[in-house]
Design a protein around this motif. Structure first.
Motif, PDB file in Angstrom:
ATOM      1  N   ALA A  18      41.000  27.606  35.514  1.00 15.49           N
ATOM      2  CA  ALA A  18      42.054  28.391  36.150  1.00 15.49           C
ATOM      3  C   ALA A  18      41.467  29.545  36.949  1.00 15.49           C
ATOM      4  O   ALA A  18      40.368  30.030  36.664  1.00 15.49           O
ATOM      5  CB  ALA A  18      43.019  28.920  35.089  1.00 15.49           C
ATOM      6  N   SER A  19      42.197  29.984  37.954  1.00 15.53           N
ATOM      7  CA  SER A  19      41.794  31.150  38.732  1.00 15.53           C
ATOM      8  C   SER A  19      42.231  32.416  38.010  1.00 15.53           C
ATOM      9  O   SER A  19      43.266  32.441  37.345  1.00 15.53           O
ATOM     10  CB  SER A  19      42.426  31.103  40.128  1.00 15.53           C
ATOM     11  OG  SER A  19      43.846  31.069  40.019  1.00 15.53           O
ATOM     12  N   VAL A  20      41.438  33.484  38.132  1.00 11.21           N
ATOM     13  CA  VAL A  20      41.772  34.776  37.541  1.00 11.21           C
ATOM     14  C   VAL A  20      42.188  35.708  38.672  1.00 11.21           C
ATOM     15  O   VAL A  20      41.464  35.853  39.674  1.00 11.21           O
ATOM     16  CB  VAL A  20      40.576  35.377  36.773  1.00 11.21           C
ATOM     17  CG1 VAL A  20      40.966  36.738  36.181  1.00 11.21           C
ATOM     18  CG2 VAL A  20      40.115  34.435  35.671  1.00 11.21           C
ATOM     19  N   LEU A  21      43.326  36.351  38.524  1.00  8.55           N
ATOM     20  CA  LEU A  21      43.866  37.247  39.543  1.00  8.55           C
ATOM     21  C   LEU A  21      43.909  38.667  38.994  1.00  8.55           C
ATOM     22  O   LEU A  21      44.397  38.899  37.881  1.00  8.55           O
ATOM     23  CB  LEU A  21      45.273  36.811  39.957  1.00  8.55           C
ATOM     24  CG  LEU A  21      45.445  35.444  40.649  1.00  8.55           C
ATOM     25  CD1 LEU A  21      44.418  35.231  41.742  1.00  8.55           C
ATOM     26  CD2 LEU A  21      45.481  34.299  39.659  1.00  8.55           C
ATOM     27  N   HIS A  22      43.403  39.610  39.784  1.00  9.90           N
ATOM     28  CA  HIS A  22      43.295  41.013  39.362  1.00  9.90           C
ATOM     29  C   HIS A  22      43.644  41.910  40.544  1.00  9.90           C
ATOM     30  O   HIS A  22      43.531  41.508  41.701  1.00  9.90           O
ATOM     31  CB  HIS A  22      41.866  41.301  38.882  1.00  9.90           C
ATOM     32  CG  HIS A  22      41.719  42.549  38.086  1.00  9.90           C
ATOM     33  ND1 HIS A  22      41.679  42.563  36.713  1.00  9.90           N
ATOM     34  CD2 HIS A  22      41.611  43.843  38.470  1.00  9.90           C
ATOM     35  CE1 HIS A  22      41.558  43.809  36.286  1.00  9.90           C
ATOM     36  NE2 HIS A  22      41.500  44.601  37.339  1.00  9.90           N
TER      37      HIS A  22
END
Length: 450
Positions: free
Chosen positions: A72-76
């Motif tokens: 999964a992609s991590v969004l910050h």
């Protein structure tokens, strides 16, 4: 559709699994993150996104670990102190689809510069948000602390005020899902409930009753918060990316001889306060298992080794879970034989407990060489204090013990006696011998002076 809250005891951390149409997202995962994969797979969902509301200070983020497990992609958010090396930056207005659900990004700085909230929409009913993941900006009954940038205290308090208006603008119907609940060090006035709505908070949250921005700023700047040393470790790990937890969390079982010869930096008795006071191994400090998350980070530093002393194996397992989540998990082993050891004649130390009448007598007689030491936090002491007592916050004893006289007699007190036992245990582990605990502490004092 699925929206499930995953609570982390001790830290009072709240994370969330959101799913629809075979896809899922996780908001603010903890370090031991297999639970999210298990829950998603049980519902036939694939985790495709991991959203972080901010750089957490009180626990290790599981985002990079979960990303490696799932792809999964991590969004910050933008404006972190250092680059979040494992995450992509998202900004106000960015939108992500999870099946029939839509997650819209709101930049909400104030608690931290990189803070985000995530508004959840159902595309079948698109007019207003169904819910909002508020991170540490808005809690049930409280709002986020703003003391992490002391040189910009008024600025960040103002930023939080503006961010709260942005969340309130989503509408009273939106259900709020914060990143922490009551008992967390990230706020001081949280309600015991973990469910609420924007409308309910607008009406009832004391911090949202400020209609004047400057008054809100003055209030936030005047708040008193404590920052345990381990916060700096959490901040660093949550920018660099923390490592996966140990594959086997349960500590190695020690015999008494192994415990004595292990060379641990800290010998930690995790039994209940009364059990510790009744009899403990020399050199052991008290850190009850239920209080590890709140106080371990004051006394244990990165890389230091620990040996645990417990009542049973279940206590050891729970203690390790708490320690793993804050990356203080260099545990050499655990021992569960205090009572059998005492029965065999093993030398034990005791910490005497005294009652209200004894405290009153010592205060009245102005006992020489004796101090009643109040280890509650400053807000508690400002509310009510015993005349003649002195104050050092329990966490600050990690350094302030050096300013105390080991030949002096100290009685430790707090609200009930639990934190006083931690304080007494720490002093005992540093070689203080003339100490005792006020049993019942302020609770007992107030009961006797109604």
């Amino acid at each position: 559709m699925l929206l499930e809250k995953i609570k982390t005891p001790g830290l009072a951390h709240l994370s969330y699994l959101v799913g629809s149409g075979g896809q899922a997202a996780v908001i603010d995962p903890r370090r031991d993150c297999a639970i999210y994969v298990e829950k998603a797979r049980a519902q036939g969902l694939e985790i495709i996104h991991i959203f972080e509301t901010h750089r957490n200070e009180d626990l290790v983020s599981g985002a990079p670990i979960l990303a490696e497990m799932t792809g999964a992609s991590v969004l910050h958010g933008p404006n972190p102190e250092q680059p979040i090396v494992y995450a992509q930056t998202v900004r106000d207005g960015d939108c992500f689809t999870i099946g029939q659900l839509e997650i819209r990004v709101l930049e909400t700085p104030g608690h931290t510069d990189d803070h985000l909230a995530y508004a959840l929409f159902d595309t079948a009913y698109p007019d207003k948000a169904v819910a909002v993941f508020t991170g540490d900006a808005l809690f049930v009954g409280d709002v986020g602390r703003t003391d992490f940038y002391p040189d910009r205290d008024e600025e960040v308090a103002g930023l939080l005020y503006d961010s709260l208006q942005k969340i309130l603008a989503l509408g009273d119907q939106a259900i709020i899902h914060p990143a922490h609940g009551a008992g967390s060090v990230c706020g001081s006035g949280m309600a015991e409930r973990e469910f609420s709505s924007v409308g309910h908070e607008r009406l009832n949250n004391p911090r949202l009753q400020f209609t004047d921005r400057d008054a809100f700023i003055r209030f936030k700047v005047s708040e008193n918060h404590y920052q345990p040393p381990y916060f700096r470790l959490m901040e660093r790990l949550n920018m660099e990316g923390g490592t996966a937890p140990p594959s086997v969390i349960r500590p190695r079982s020690f015999s008494l001889q192994q415990l004595k010869s292990c060379g641990a930096d800290h010998l930690i008795d995790i039994r209940e306060p009364m059990a510790y006071a009744s009899g403990h191994l020399p050199g052991a400090m008290s850190l009850p298992v239920s209080m590890i998350s709140a106080f371990a980070g004051w006394y244990i530093h990165e890389g230091e080794s620990l040996a645990l002393i417990a009542s049973d194996e279940a206590q050891l397992a729970t203690a390790m879970e708490h320690l793993v989540r804050i990356a203080l998990d260099n545990v050499l082993g655990g021992y569960v034989g205090v009572v059998p050891a005492a029965a065999k004649g093993e030398k034990m130390q005791q910490t005497p407990m005294i009652d209200t009448s004894e405290v009153e007598a010592r205060l009245k007689n102005d006992t020489e060489g004796w101090t009643l030491l109040d280890v509650r936090d400053a807000d508690e002491r400002d509310t009510v204090a015993i005349e003649g007592s002195q104050h050092i916050y329990v966490g600050h004893l990690n350094k302030c013990w050096r300013e105390l006289d080991k030949k002096h007699h100290y009685t430790l007190m707090c609200a009930s006696g639990a934190r006083a036992t931690i304080a007494a245990g720490w002093l005992a582990s540093q070689g203080f011998e003339n100490i005792d605990i006020y049993l019942g502490s302020m609770g007992a004092w107030q009961a006797a002076h109604k």
